[in-house]
Design a protein around this motif. Structure first.
Motif, PDB file in Angstrom:
ATOM      1  N   ASN A  87     -23.017 -10.271  39.932  1.00 40.57           N
ATOM      2  CA  ASN A  87     -22.879 -11.364  38.972  1.00 40.57           C
ATOM      3  C   ASN A  87     -22.294 -12.592  39.670  1.00 40.57           C
ATOM      4  O   ASN A  87     -21.262 -12.526  40.329  1.00 40.57           O
ATOM      5  CB  ASN A  87     -21.995 -10.954  37.788  1.00 40.57           C
ATOM      6  CG  ASN A  87     -20.648 -10.386  38.207  1.00 40.57           C
ATOM      7  OD1 ASN A  87     -20.589  -9.385  38.915  1.00 40.57           O
ATOM      8  ND2 ASN A  87     -19.565 -11.017  37.769  1.00 40.57           N
TER       9      ASN A  87
ATOM     10  N   LYS B  65     -31.172  -6.515  28.683  1.00 37.78           N
ATOM     11  CA  LYS B  65     -30.293  -7.638  28.989  1.00 37.78           C
ATOM     12  C   LYS B  65     -29.378  -8.009  27.831  1.00 37.78           C
ATOM     13  O   LYS B  65     -29.773  -7.992  26.672  1.00 37.78           O
ATOM     14  CB  LYS B  65     -31.131  -8.871  29.367  1.00 37.78           C
ATOM     15  CG  LYS B  65     -32.055  -8.655  30.565  1.00 37.78           C
ATOM     16  CD  LYS B  65     -31.274  -8.454  31.846  1.00 37.78           C
ATOM     17  CE  LYS B  65     -32.183  -8.267  33.034  1.00 37.78           C
ATOM     18  NZ  LYS B  65     -31.456  -8.033  34.271  1.00 37.78           N
TER      19      LYS B  65
ATOM     20  N   SER C  44     -28.191  -7.501  36.936  1.00 35.61           N
ATOM     21  CA  SER C  44     -29.175  -8.419  37.489  1.00 35.61           C
ATOM     22  C   SER C  44     -30.491  -7.690  37.751  1.00 35.61           C
ATOM     23  O   SER C  44     -30.532  -6.461  37.888  1.00 35.61           O
ATOM     24  CB  SER C  44     -28.655  -9.031  38.791  1.00 35.61           C
ATOM     25  OG  SER C  44     -28.427  -8.019  39.757  1.00 35.61           O
TER      26      SER C  44
END
Length: 428
Positions: free
Chosen positions: A300, A263, A313
């Motif tokens: 997103n 991430k 995600s």
């Protein structure tokens, strides 16, 4: 002063007197640094100065903190570009010797001041933990280290000693409590986690790193992160690499899967609208079951500003076992749908997993309509390894290809940008 105040002061003094002082020692060694291949720069010969900090004394059974401060790195920021604030992250190894042998992995945060071209690299302090297993003198010696830079794209400079390095710190270990919490590799605990051996937690057994879903009423089965290398063809020359973690939550006879990639370790080369990036992935079944299970993630939700950090995600799906026995789950093909404007057909970017590994193992019982069949990656274009049909003429197809070539493929700390972005900026 009250009696309570005196007692508190004496108690505090007792604590201070009982605390084991830490030691910090500097060591300098000749080093060779290999710049990233994309830079076309030759190997760099230099010297590294490191200060290793560790407790002066410890007892068997203790877990102690080890820190590596790079006083001077062997390499400089080359004459390519100025590095922004907080884009550099170091990692390295400390060799454990003397009464105990092994390696401690240390890592620092992605934290640095702006570093101009042709100036000295500034690396954050790296930290790790060592489980003390034996009495005697334990030495700590700095070894190889890596400088990871995430600006425009992710690159790594790998540095290693070119001479025998002297120990930078010594821990005097007294006999004490016995070690617990599983086995260690070479007597060292890496990054605070114990490696090697098998441990049991809440009914889930970890064997060789992969988590096995046990019985006993357990419902949550966390997986381990495995490094996956993806080949995205001409869209992303050189492919991409990211750790992927598959976790499961049992619901009746089925399992709700959650798949996570690295991430926030990449930056967008231009502003991206909300809904621009939507990931999906095939999870390959092995062992008692076979086939694939598809997991998908939402696009997103918010626009992504220019140069802002971006993450894919989390992806989710359901695995219903088709067979009874031990079933392995491994990351397989990744697909990213890119939509640059509302109502436009998505551009499908398929990325084949060329290397992967088992992230999770489950003890399953066959269920009606189980998933032990071949799955698909989503679209026919992805299955064929090509781009999705845009419905445009040849000229439109070329523009779509240029858009894909210019599109950021964001995964696991890798970001790839190409020159079509400049042309697209003027035509959007």
């Amino acid at each position: 002063m009250s009696a309570a105040g005196v007692a508190l002061m004496l108690g505090g003094a007792g604590i201070l007197l009982a605390a084991t002082p830490a030691q910090a020692a500097e060591i300098t060694f000749k080093t060779e640094c290999i710049p990233p291949a994309i830079s076309n720069l030759p190997p760099i010969q230099g010297e590294t100065t490191v200060a290793i900090t560790a407790p002066a004394t410890a007892k068997v059974g203790d877990t102690v903190d080890i820190s590596w401060k790079t006083v001077k790195a062997a390499s400089k920021n080359p004459d390519v570009l100025d590095l922004n604030k907080d884009v550099v992250q170091p990692s390295g190894n400390v060799t454990v010797g003397g009464a105990q042998s092994g390696t401690v992995a240390v890592q620092g945060p992605r934290q640095n001041p702006p570093i101009p071209k042709n100036s000295q690299m500034v690396l954050s302090e790296m930290k790790g933990k060592l489980k003390i297993e034996k009495a005697g003198d334990i030495t700590l010696t700095p070894d190889k280290y890596t400088i990871n830079v995430n600006q425009i794209m992710t690159t790594e400079t790998k540095c290693s000693p070119k001479e025998t390095v002297k120990a930078a710190a010594t821990i005097k270990v007294e006999g004490g409590g016995s070690t617990t919490g599983g086995a260690t590799t070479g007597g060292a605990t890496t990054g605070g986690a114990t490696t090697g051996g098998a441990t049991t937690t809440g009914g889930a057994t970890t064997t060789g790193g992969a988590t096995t879903g046990g019985s006993g009423g357990q419902t949550d089965f966390p997986g381990k992160a495995v490094d996956v290398t993806y080949d995205c063809g001409a869209v992303v020359p050189g492919g991409i690499k990211t750790p992927v973690t598959i976790s499961a939550k049992k619901n009746g006879g089925a399992y709700a899967l959650t798949v996570k990639t690295a991430k926030g370790a990449m930056a967008s080369p231009m502003a991206l609208p909300a809904g621009a990036l939507k990931p999906s992935m095939n999870i390959k079944l092995g062992g008692a079951d076979s086939g694939t299970v598809k997991v998908t993630g939402p696009a997103n939700a918010e626009p992504i500003p220019d140069k802002a950090p971006v993450s894919l995600s989390d992806m989710s799906g359901t695995y219903t076992p088709g067979k009874t026995g031990k079933v392995t789950l491994s990351p397989d093909q990744l697909t990213i749908d890119v939509t640059m404007s509302a109502g436009a057909p998505p551009i499908n970017v398929p990325c084949k997993a060329t290397t992967s590994g088992v992230s999770l193992e489950l003890d399953t019982a066959a269920q009606p309509g189980g998933s032990g069949t071949s799955g698909t990656s989503g679209s026919a274009a992805a299955a064929a390894g090509g781009l999705a049909e845009t419905g445009a003429s040849d000229d439109g197809g070329i523009k779509a290809l240029a858009l894909v070539a210019g599109t950021v493929v964001l995964l696991g700390g890798a970001v790839f940008t190409f020159t079509p972005w400049r042309r697209l900026r003027g035509t959007r």
